[in-house]
Design a protein around this motif. Structure first.
Motif, PDB file in Angstrom:
ATOM      1  N   LEU A  63      36.263  26.116  27.841  1.00  0.00           N
ATOM      2  CA  LEU A  63      34.980  26.639  27.381  1.00  0.00           C
ATOM      3  C   LEU A  63      34.922  26.661  25.854  1.00  0.00           C
ATOM      4  N   ALA A  64      36.050  26.956  25.226  1.00  0.00           N
ATOM      5  CA  ALA A  64      36.111  26.965  23.760  1.00  0.00           C
ATOM      6  C   ALA A  64      35.837  25.577  23.179  1.00  0.00           C
ATOM      7  N   TYR A  65      36.166  24.532  23.922  1.00  0.00           N
ATOM      8  CA  TYR A  65      35.875  23.157  23.497  1.00  0.00           C
ATOM      9  C   TYR A  65      34.420  22.763  23.797  1.00  0.00           C
ATOM     10  N   GLY A  66      33.687  23.645  24.445  1.00  0.00           N
ATOM     11  CA  GLY A  66      32.309  23.323  24.797  1.00  0.00           C
ATOM     12  C   GLY A  66      32.157  22.612  26.118  1.00  0.00           C
ATOM     13  N   VAL A  67      33.223  22.617  26.927  1.00  0.00           N
ATOM     14  CA  VAL A  67      33.193  21.968  28.238  1.00  0.00           C
ATOM     15  C   VAL A  67      32.646  22.947  29.276  1.00  0.00           C
ATOM     16  N   LYS A  68      31.709  22.493  30.072  1.00  0.00           N
ATOM     17  CA  LYS A  68      31.203  23.317  31.175  1.00  0.00           C
ATOM     18  C   LYS A  68      32.151  23.206  32.367  1.00  0.00           C
ATOM     19  N   ILE A  69      32.165  24.251  33.189  1.00  0.00           N
ATOM     20  CA  ILE A  69      33.121  24.313  34.296  1.00  0.00           C
ATOM     21  C   ILE A  69      32.409  24.679  35.597  1.00  0.00           C
ATOM     22  N   ILE A  70      32.751  23.963  36.658  1.00  0.00           N
ATOM     23  CA  ILE A  70      32.391  24.364  38.018  1.00  0.00           C
ATOM     24  C   ILE A  70      33.699  24.529  38.783  1.00  0.00           C
ATOM     25  N   ASP A  71      33.973  25.742  39.187  1.00  0.00           N
ATOM     26  CA  ASP A  71      35.226  26.052  39.873  1.00  0.00           C
ATOM     27  C   ASP A  71      34.969  26.147  41.371  1.00  0.00           C
ATOM     28  N   LEU A  72      35.597  25.240  42.127  1.00  0.00           N
ATOM     29  CA  LEU A  72      35.419  25.234  43.573  1.00  0.00           C
ATOM     30  C   LEU A  72      36.421  26.138  44.295  1.00  0.00           C
ATOM     31  N   SER A  73      37.327  26.748  43.546  1.00  0.00           N
ATOM     32  CA  SER A  73      38.218  27.745  44.143  1.00  0.00           C
ATOM     33  C   SER A  73      37.537  29.106  44.062  1.00  0.00           C
ATOM     34  N   ALA A  74      38.291  30.158  44.369  1.00  0.00           N
ATOM     35  CA  ALA A  74      37.715  31.508  44.405  1.00  0.00           C
ATOM     36  C   ALA A  74      37.939  32.298  43.127  1.00  0.00           C
ATOM     37  N   ASP A  75      38.434  31.660  42.064  1.00  0.00           N
ATOM     38  CA  ASP A  75      38.878  32.408  40.884  1.00  0.00           C
ATOM     39  C   ASP A  75      37.792  33.274  40.243  1.00  0.00           C
ATOM     40  N   PHE A  76      36.531  32.854  40.333  1.00  0.00           N
ATOM     41  CA  PHE A  76      35.472  33.595  39.634  1.00  0.00           C
ATOM     42  C   PHE A  76      34.360  34.066  40.560  1.00  0.00           C
ATOM     43  N   ARG A  77      34.610  34.064  41.864  1.00  0.00           N
ATOM     44  CA  ARG A  77      33.552  34.456  42.804  1.00  0.00           C
ATOM     45  C   ARG A  77      33.361  35.965  42.887  1.00  0.00           C
ATOM     46  N   LEU A  78      34.442  36.712  42.842  1.00  0.00           N
ATOM     47  CA  LEU A  78      34.351  38.164  42.970  1.00  0.00           C
ATOM     48  C   LEU A  78      34.176  38.802  41.604  1.00  0.00           C
ATOM     49  N   LYS A  79      33.310  39.803  41.514  1.00  0.00           N
ATOM     50  CA  LYS A  79      33.009  40.447  40.239  1.00  0.00           C
ATOM     51  C   LYS A  79      33.964  41.592  39.914  1.00  0.00           C
ATOM     52  N   ASP A  80      34.799  41.971  40.848  1.00  0.00           N
ATOM     53  CA  ASP A  80      35.768  43.047  40.633  1.00  0.00           C
ATOM     54  C   ASP A  80      37.167  42.432  40.580  1.00  0.00           C
ATOM     55  N   ALA A  81      37.802  42.478  39.412  1.00  0.00           N
ATOM     56  CA  ALA A  81      39.108  41.838  39.237  1.00  0.00           C
ATOM     57  C   ALA A  81      40.181  42.482  40.111  1.00  0.00           C
ATOM     58  N   LEU A  82      40.086  43.791  40.326  1.00  0.00           N
ATOM     59  CA  LEU A  82      41.078  44.463  41.174  1.00  0.00           C
ATOM     60  C   LEU A  82      40.900  44.066  42.634  1.00  0.00           C
ATOM     61  N   GLU A  83      39.659  43.909  43.052  1.00  0.00           N
ATOM     62  CA  GLU A  83      39.425  43.455  44.423  1.00  0.00           C
ATOM     63  C   GLU A  83      39.919  42.021  44.581  1.00  0.00           C
ATOM     64  N   TRP A  84      39.689  41.191  43.570  1.00  0.00           N
ATOM     65  CA  TRP A  84      40.196  39.815  43.619  1.00  0.00           C
ATOM     66  C   TRP A  84      41.721  39.827  43.756  1.00  0.00           C
ATOM     67  N   GLN A  85      42.379  40.667  42.993  1.00  0.00           N
ATOM     68  CA  GLN A  85      43.843  40.770  43.057  1.00  0.00           C
ATOM     69  C   GLN A  85      44.294  41.202  44.444  1.00  0.00           C
ATOM     70  N   GLY A 106      42.257  35.696  61.167  1.00  0.00           N
ATOM     71  CA  GLY A 106      41.785  36.541  60.075  1.00  0.00           C
ATOM     72  C   GLY A 106      40.831  37.641  60.500  1.00  0.00           C
ATOM     73  N   VAL A 107      40.958  38.126  61.730  1.00  0.00           N
ATOM     74  CA  VAL A 107      40.024  39.137  62.216  1.00  0.00           C
ATOM     75  C   VAL A 107      40.155  40.441  61.420  1.00  0.00           C
ATOM     76  N   ALA A 108      41.363  40.780  61.026  1.00  0.00           N
ATOM     77  CA  ALA A 108      41.586  42.019  60.275  1.00  0.00           C
ATOM     78  C   ALA A 108      41.014  41.947  58.858  1.00  0.00           C
ATOM     79  N   GLY A 109      40.774  40.745  58.383  1.00  0.00           N
ATOM     80  CA  GLY A 109      40.238  40.592  57.029  1.00  0.00           C
ATOM     81  C   GLY A 109      40.529  39.211  56.478  1.00  0.00           C
ATOM     82  N   HIS A 110      39.490  38.455  56.176  1.00  0.00           N
ATOM     83  CA  HIS A 110      39.603  37.106  55.641  1.00  0.00           C
ATOM     84  C   HIS A 110      39.180  37.127  54.178  1.00  0.00           C
ATOM     85  N   ARG A 111      39.757  36.242  53.367  1.00  0.00           N
ATOM     86  CA  ARG A 111      39.460  36.228  51.928  1.00  0.00           C
ATOM     87  C   ARG A 111      37.997  36.024  51.606  1.00  0.00           C
TER      88      ARG A 111
END
Length: 343
Positions: free
Chosen positions: A88-110, A204-209
């Motif tokens: 991003l510092a180089y001005g490159v746009k990013i589309i992340d197809l993984s889950a790294d930025f989907r959740l807004k709560d970092a602790l929940e993501w962890q 994953g019935v008990a909980g899926h990512r």
């Protein structure tokens, strides 16, 4: 031309991106990375791309990727967040197809992904890349979090009803089936043909990512917390997601068919089928389309929504290209006019 890079070009999502971008009239795929295949031609690993992609795999190096206008991350969770700030510092746009930025709560993501987030400061900036709900924000985004495949099918099914407050948001059920390609391209006992063929199971019935991602986005639509039971299943097919969604209606709703048709009338990739239809995953295979139908069994207060997508296209690579088109001011359907494969 948009100079595009793909980090993680050897998985199913990566090669699906290559298949779509190879025919995109406004894109040049300039960098494709793979740590294990550096120096090898992409079409040597994927002969289906012979004559379409003339690129050699390189190492995932920030300096090399900085020459791109946009970088897609088709990588395991935990990779994009290690390189995002520098690109991003180089001005490159990013589309992340993984889950790294989907959740807004970092602790929940962890909690769900088992690792500390490497750049939590970017989480707030990341735009959730479901075009049907975040179109305007995507247009001006530097960093887009591409939705998961299960969340895409589930959200598109529940969205019109939650927007209008026509269902009880505290008792939603998503019973969803996926083909084995959703697990990625890796040697794993559970996805061997001899294990999945002639078999069908829930997991994953008990909980899926994907559960917190779906709850987060449905809550934004409903403007309140939601109660969701989400049960994924693995079925013996390669591609496809079939979501059977249940909710309780809360009053006189009028014509559900009309509601859905009006909601998605201008959405190029969401097709509301005629009344009493039953969507079939084979009718969206290889396309960026979502087919939806709505049922109210016996006219009672339970609504059943059927939503089907190709998990590798609308559920991953196709949606990413749709997001790219929005970010660069291109017509949304550019490069995505593929008709579904049949049979």
């Amino acid at each position: 031309m948009i100079r595009a890079g793909i980090v993680g070009g050897t998985g199913y999502t990566g090669v699906e991106l290559l298949r779509i971008l190879a025919l995109h009239p406004e894109v040049e795929v300039s960098v494709v990375t793979s740590r294990s295949d550096v120096g090898s031609r992409v079409d040597a690993l994927y002969p289906s791309l012979r004559g379409a992609i003339d690129t050699v795999f390189s190492a995932p190096d920030v300096e090399t990727l900085s020459a791109c206008d946009l970088v897609f991350f088709a990588t395991p969770n935990g990779t994009a967040m290690l390189m995002a700030q520098q690109l991003l510092a180089y001005g490159v746009k990013i589309i992340d197809l993984s889950a790294d930025f989907r959740l807004k709560d970092a602790l929940e993501w962890q909690h769900w992904y088992g690792m500390e987030h490497a750049c939590p400061t970017l989480i707030a900036e990341a735009v959730y890349g479901l075009p049907e709900t975040h179109r305007e924000s995507i247009k001006t985004a530097r960093l887009v979090a591409n939705p998961g495949c299960y969340p895409t099918a589930v959200q598109l099914g529940f969205l019109p009803l939650l927007e209008k407050g026509l269902i009880d948001p505290h008792h939603l059920i998503a019973d969803v089936k996926s083909g084995v390609s959703g697990a990625g391209r890796k040697a794993e006992m559970a996805t061997l043909m001899s294990e999945t063929g002639e078999s069908f199971k829930a997991y994953g019935v008990a909980g899926h990512r994907h559960l917190p991602e779906i709850r987060q986005q449905l809550a934004l639509t409903a403007k309140q917390s939601v109660g969701l039971t989400f049960v994924p299943h693995l079925v013996p097919m390669i591609r496809g997601i079939h979501a059977t969604l249940y909710a309780r209606l809360t009053g006189d709703v009028g014509s559900l068919q009309t509601l859905f048709e009006q909601k998605y009338a201008d959405e190029v990739f969401v097709d509301v089928l005629p009344a009493n239809s039953h969507p079939d995953t084979r009718n969206v295979r290889g396309s960026n389309n979502c087919h939806i139908s709505i049922h109210q069994p016996q006219g009672q207060d339970t609504v059943v929504i059927l939503s089907v997508i190709d998990n590798l296209v609308k559920g991953a690579a196709g949606q990413a290209v749709h997001n790219m088109n929005l970010m660069f001011g291109l017509p949304e359907h550019t490069g995505l006019n593929t008709v579904a494969l049949y049979p």
